[in-house]
Enzyme design. Sequence first.
Site, PDB file in Angstrom:
ATOM      1  N   HIS A  68      -5.217  62.737 -36.018  1.00  8.69           N
ATOM      2  CA  HIS A  68      -4.587  63.861 -35.093  1.00  8.69           C
ATOM      3  C   HIS A  68      -3.156  63.989 -35.543  1.00  8.69           C
ATOM      4  O   HIS A  68      -2.638  63.679 -36.230  1.00  8.69           O
ATOM      5  CB  HIS A  68      -4.616  63.487 -33.598  1.00  8.69           C
ATOM      6  N   HIS A  70      -0.089  63.743 -34.286  1.00  8.17           N
ATOM      7  CA  HIS A  70       1.252  63.081 -33.847  1.00  8.17           C
ATOM      8  C   HIS A  70       1.739  62.422 -35.161  1.00  8.17           C
ATOM      9  O   HIS A  70       0.992  61.894 -36.124  1.00  8.17           O
ATOM     10  CB  HIS A  70       0.803  61.759 -33.095  1.00  8.17           C
ATOM     11  N   ASP A  72       3.161  60.051 -36.042  1.00 13.06           N
ATOM     12  CA  ASP A  72       2.986  58.497 -36.429  1.00 13.06           C
ATOM     13  C   ASP A  72       1.554  58.297 -37.017  1.00 13.06           C
ATOM     14  O   ASP A  72       1.324  57.381 -37.313  1.00 13.06           O
ATOM     15  CB  ASP A  72       3.390  57.599 -35.363  1.00 13.06           C
ATOM     16  N   HIS A  73       1.099  59.347 -36.980  1.00 12.59           N
ATOM     17  CA  HIS A  73      -0.269  59.581 -37.958  1.00 12.59           C
ATOM     18  C   HIS A  73      -0.329  60.344 -38.981  1.00 12.59           C
ATOM     19  O   HIS A  73      -1.227  60.289 -39.712  1.00 12.59           O
ATOM     20  CB  HIS A  73      -1.517  59.861 -36.977  1.00 12.59           C
ATOM     21  N   HIS A 157      -7.249  62.108 -26.066  1.00 10.98           N
ATOM     22  CA  HIS A 157      -6.114  61.799 -26.729  1.00 10.98           C
ATOM     23  C   HIS A 157      -5.084  63.056 -26.645  1.00 10.98           C
ATOM     24  O   HIS A 157      -4.246  63.521 -26.067  1.00 10.98           O
ATOM     25  CB  HIS A 157      -5.842  61.080 -28.003  1.00 10.98           C
ATOM     26  N   ASP A 178      -6.002  57.424 -32.360  1.00 14.44           N
ATOM     27  CA  ASP A 178      -5.671  57.318 -30.972  1.00 14.44           C
ATOM     28  C   ASP A 178      -6.618  57.897 -30.133  1.00 14.44           C
ATOM     29  O   ASP A 178      -7.017  58.886 -30.268  1.00 14.44           O
ATOM     30  CB  ASP A 178      -4.202  57.839 -30.595  1.00 14.44           C
ATOM     31  N   GLU A 203      -7.625  51.426 -32.043  1.00 11.26           N
ATOM     32  CA  GLU A 203      -6.103  51.337 -31.779  1.00 11.26           C
ATOM     33  C   GLU A 203      -6.103  50.477 -30.401  1.00 11.26           C
ATOM     34  O   GLU A 203      -7.073  50.202 -29.809  1.00 11.26           O
ATOM     35  CB  GLU A 203      -5.347  53.041 -31.437  1.00 11.26           C
ATOM     36  N   HIS A 414      -2.532  49.262 -34.378  1.00  9.54           N
ATOM     37  CA  HIS A 414      -1.686  50.263 -33.530  1.00  9.54           C
ATOM     38  C   HIS A 414      -1.427  49.461 -32.241  1.00  9.54           C
ATOM     39  O   HIS A 414      -1.909  50.168 -31.219  1.00  9.54           O
ATOM     40  CB  HIS A 414      -2.464  51.503 -33.318  1.00  9.54           C
TER      41      HIS A 414
END
EC number: 3.1.27.-
Lengths: 603, 648
Positions: A68, A70, A72-73, A157, A178, A203, A414
């Site tokens: 996705h 975000h 941090d991904h 998410h 996530d 996660e 995660h």
Amino acid sequence: MPEIKVTPLGAGQDVGRSCILVSIGGKNIMLDCGMHMGYNDDRRFPDFSYITQQGRLTEFLDCVIISHFHLDHCGALPYMSEMVGYDGPIYMTHPTKAICPILLEDFRKITVDKKGETNFFTSQMIKDCMKKVIPLNLHQTVQVDDELEIKAYYAGHVLGAAMVQIKVGSESVVYTGDYNMTPDRHLGAAWIDKCRPDILISESTYATTIRDSKRCRERDFLKKVHETVERGGKVLIPVFALGRAQELCILLETFWERMNMKAPIYFSTGLTEKANHYYKLFITWTNQKIRKTFVQRNMFEFKHIKAFDRSYIDNPGPMVVFATPGMLHAGLSLQIFRKWAGNEKNMIIMPGYCVQGTIGHKILNGQKKLELENRQTLEVKLQVEYMSFSAHADAKGIMQLIRMAEPRNMLLVHGEAKKMEFLKDKIEQEFSINCFMPANGETSTVATNPSVPVDISLNLLKREMALGGPLPDPKKPRTMHGTLIMKDNSLRLVSPEQALKELGLSEHQLRFTCRVQLQDAHSDSDTHIRIYTHLKSVLKGYTIQHLPDGTVMVESIVIKVSSSPEEPNTKVLLLSWSYQDEDLGSFLSTLLKKGLPAALSSM
Amino acid sequence: MKLYCLSGHPTLPCNVLKFKSTTIMLDCGLDTTSVLQFLPLPLVHSPRLSKLPGWVSKDGTINLEKVQDPTLLNVFFIELLDLSTIDVILISNYHCMMALPYITEHTGFTGSVYATEPTLQIGRLLMEELVNFMERVPKAQSATCWKNKEIQRVLPGPLKDAVEVLTWKTCYSIQDVNSALSKVQLVGYSQKVELFGAVQVTPLSSGYSLGSSNWIIQSHYEKVSYVSGSSLLTTHPQPMDQSSLKNSDVLILTGLTQMPTANPDGMLGDFCSNLAMTIRAGGNVLVPCYSSGVIYDLLECLYQFIENANLGSTPFYFLSPVANSSLEFSQIFAEWLCHNKQSKVYLPEPPFPHAELIQTNKLKHYPSIHGDFSTDFRQPCVVFTGHPSLRFGDVVHFMELWGKSSLNTIIFTEPDFSYLDALAPYQPLSMKCVYCPIDTRLNFHQVSKLLKEVQPLHVVCPEQYTQPPPSQSHRSDLMLELQPPPMPYRRCSVLGLPFRRRYERIHLLPELAKSLVPSEIKPGVSLATVSAVLQSKDNKHTLQPVPKPLPLPPSKKRKRVVEEPPEVLAPKPLLSGSVPLEAFLAVLHKHGITEVKVEETADGHILHLQAEDTLIQLEEDGTHIVCDNNEPLRTTLRDLVLRFLMKL
């Protein structure tokens, strides 16, 4: 023995810079390629030198999958593909493909333009990187090459978040990214079928939390906002432009409408308008209710929420402001926070997780004095509230997903090590499956035991299924017999007869003949009948025939009686059988040697 | 494998495939051409239509009321098989699902229906529209006595020849629609759906309309492709996936273009120029059309055209109970659109330009002529509305309104109905008629190229495709010419498909696979005998190792145990090979059997083991051991012989 290896380069016993390497059936896959919000140095990106010390990554990876948008991904994606070097396919869903480059550009601007960093990826690199992206549709099976296939599932998410199944032959891994197991105001719940993967990589952000019902949290949130506004205070809600922001906007919009509230609600950054537009165009990715009613009333067209201007910061009177970024580490949300922090009438509501090192994290831990640059300090007098609105699965949700997918092994990423430990115990206890939680750079290996696919001749299969009867008897399993022909990489299971024929071989008949002497004071034909009766009573479940010419047949074994005129009571039994009936033939010759019981009636 | 053909209509197919004990219905189109044989249903009272006389037979014995009842739809001959036995229905596009409620409701159907999300949503809109059209006007009268065979026989024209009029049914209700559509399970392109573990079905993009699909129905060894309504033209939907159709054993080909001689691009040009001409002359333009599909392309074409043609101030109206929904839905299926439209969404901009036409008030949409429309209505204008048969819907009103003036033009774009038949009840007519049928489906040239590419072993198609159209019998290019020739079907045909299933997939458990001992019998060919327990569950087969027999419980009657006959087990393996004399003698010697007399016979040798009084007859393809009263010796000899033989 084939095995699957999983190595996190990021998100191993940690939250941030998700990047997990999977080796399965000779294929190497990178799952996510994120950045860490808590660091500003090299640790911000995953350590790609683990894959290769020098040179490009293309030949070491078969594909990269982004779950996705975000950061941090996906935050390290342009760095990985353009600066380290990777030209293979990158897969993500349509909404992720649409939104990801915007967030990356935002991230780049903050880092390069505001913080003045050099040696960072450029706008052009983001564009070049996105050219390598192949969009994924939900449930579509994408054949990466002849052997490797991937399939995306809905993860909740955020808009466009997906879980992915990676499959090579009969081995498979599912990576959740996530996810959220409870539907919220704008998204549906994650779902996967009972695909029984060898490993489920999940996660575990909220590994130890079981959150109270969403309704309660929403009521709490509205109550706090309402109270603050009533007493003339200002409410700051730091959010990321996409995701939670839309959910909270829908929540406040309907509340304002219902309560007929007048205080203004603002949404910062130019992204908002655009963000809402993405939600309108990708409405098929939102929840059932929004999808059903979008023609009549599009939930992402807000009446009460207006664009924010920096000059409004000092406006008197109550207001509610959504500002980016969500962890108060830079940008407008931090600027507003500094202005409003000194007034105890105001309130800040943190609706999501804050990474260590950010101001968001500090104030959530109750820090009342913040050190800013230039040796300035800031006193935090406003109320600080934390509301877990971030859409991660909680412990209950994770267990629910395990029940859905029925994995053979579990692997947690995660999350924080301590919390993982707790959940790991719980999973191992409840499901009796192995649960791994590798740290970054550590490899977990799972041996798989794949069955061997073989082509069985339909004749043989049908014959066996017919012989097996309509219902199998678990106590007396039937043994079937076939010949496996291995030729040019093909495996075919056929009946022995067919194998002989196919390979041009002739059958070799092995026969046995055995004479048994027997004392029986009856005529030859009576002895035949006596043998027939005797065998009938001993051998249950066999075909026994008394043929017109006097011989007795058990299955295909022939028994003939003769006697010499000199000694009419000494009978000679001639038994003849083929190797296929060896067990029975051997048994019969032994049995008949013992003679016939006297009590047999001659019928 | 059998194919039951329930529909003879090549573009509204309805076939049932029986394959590996699953019964799969491929599409269920609704043939609405039957409505052409009735008078239109006006929205407001029409003095002209109501004054038409009834029909009286020549001898005056039969007097029929006129039939103003275009609500009878031709539901395919469904007695060919029991509908409750259908396991699944696969839908290829929203035009091919209009008969769904007739099958899923009130027939005992318990299966499920598979379709893509756009197909479901737009299909729902089209059904709702149809129901709305039928129900919003109170029916004047509903006649049935003409269905009587005796009367039908003397009726004029096409009614006389209509077959199976008794299967013509009235339209379903909205409850039926909802219930039918609740049985639909959504699938995405290239999604592999397992049916009962026996068959796998996969929808592929067919390029014809939003979410339209072709289907692959396959097992591990057999592959059937179902091609229905496909297009290779670049319009709004995702391009057709051709390569996945390769290596089919059978390809069922339906839904080719109905207008093989009309080039869609040329028709689009004619459409625009005729529209502009009429407007400039002060007339109105009526476009009878479906509420989804080609209308999106027409609007896109007009979007580019109206500025250049100076039509900026002309109002465009789109009237349908589902007009708004259709326009809105078209914008949210980015995943199902062609690449150009997809990339617009990334900006983010709506993929279709009609959003801008609506925003700038150039295009307005209304649920019907009543309400807001009557106040906003300005002439001259362009009206898009249904139904294209001109028998029901708002279009009937505009025909009555504009038919008298030669300034006005009606432009037909939908190819499903003969425009002359459609216009028949409105004659005499002064308005201009322009026929620009736009059918983007495959033409014969494209399909033969496609088939050359994907190379199916066999092609099955409606019989209409195996000969030129009746009106153009000299055009041999307007038919399928294939080698081997396609297998034609007609309504009510039952075809046996040329298939011989010979293999099935089975899995050997790893423990069993490890225990096998392969031996090479020829270079590159190895054999292993497999003795295993077969487990079949959900049509999946596995072979497990034979469980070790449990140790017998200690029995008091020891003697009885010995007498227990052997279990009925699987037979011993077959043997192959031969026993070489010298080597065998050597082995015998090794086992202490030395006194052997060898006698040569015609076919081999007889070995006489003198000390043991035992004979062994060795031949090329057989061995016979004659041994009395010495079981240990017999088994030893047996094992020695087996050493030389191959077990299968």
